[in-house]
Scaffold this active site. Structure first.
Site: not given
Ligand code: GAR
Length: 203
Positions: A14, A65, A90, A92-93, A109, A143-144, A174
């Protein structure tokens, strides 16, 4: 010039689509830095090769954290970003972190929120038997996987899909919606108003 900081934890596809789109469309905004909580995140190499400053704030170096988030916020603040873009980040903030960047912190997401918050979204979508799945770009709140929705894309779920096939179909979307959402926010075409994201274009 508007400034973007991208946070990653892994592959960075992304992030890469954001870089490619920004270059192709000649955005006046600049990707000021890419920061990872994982030193071995593959995306760091992609950013470095493109000449974008990178940094690592390793969560393992901090006791809790709160301390990690404070160090991360300090690293981001150096670049004074208009937008902080979570791209496969990845962690949690904490509420402190989220409040510090309120209105400037966005995430993508891999589900149609509010369905399937959390992890393993593609397998859970298949198990639930939904016919449509997708991805959501949203402002981050404490909120996550909640927060005002900026953009969504929908894909069909096919009967013979496994999680991998479905993930690939979603990821392609995405890569389209995230750069578009960032541009619409930076250029003021989308704004946060009363807890919802609305278009400023005249209809
Ligand atoms: C993506 O699919 C994104 O939507 C997901 O991780 C992947 C990262 O891919 N994000 C989450 O699950 C956040 N909770 P990338 O590193 O190739 O962008």
């Amino acid at each position: 010039m508007k400034r973007i900081v991208i946070l990653i934890s892994g592959r960075g596809s992304n992030m890469e689509s954001m870089m490619t789109t920004a270059a192709a469309e000649r955005w006046s905004a600049q990707i000021a830095a890419v920061i990872s909580n994982k030193p071995d995140a593959a995306g760091l190499g992609i950013a470095r090769d493109a000449g974008i400053p990178t940094a690592v704030v390793n969560h393992r170096d901090y006791l809790d954290r709160m301390q990690f988030d404070a160090a991360l916020a300090a690293a981001i603040d150096q670049y004074q970003p208009d937008l902080v873009v979570l791209a496969g980040f990845m962690r949690i903030l904490t509420e402190n972190f989220v409040n510090h960047f309120a209105g400037r912190l966005i995430n993508i997401h891999p589900s149609l929120l509010p369905s399937f918050t959390g992890l393993d979204t593609h397998q859970r979508a298949i198990d639930a038997g939904v016919k449509f799945h997708g991805a959501t770009v949203h402002f981050v709140t404490s909120e996550l996987d909640h927060g005002p929705i900026i953009a969504q894309a929908v894909v069909p779920v096919h009967e013979n899909d496994d999680a991998e096939a479905l993930a690939a179909r979603v990821l392609e979307k995405e890569h389209q919606i995230y750069p578009r959402a960032v541009r619409d926010l930076l250029e003021g075409r989308l704004v946060l108003k009363g807890g919802r994201v609305v278009s400023t274009e005249v209809h």
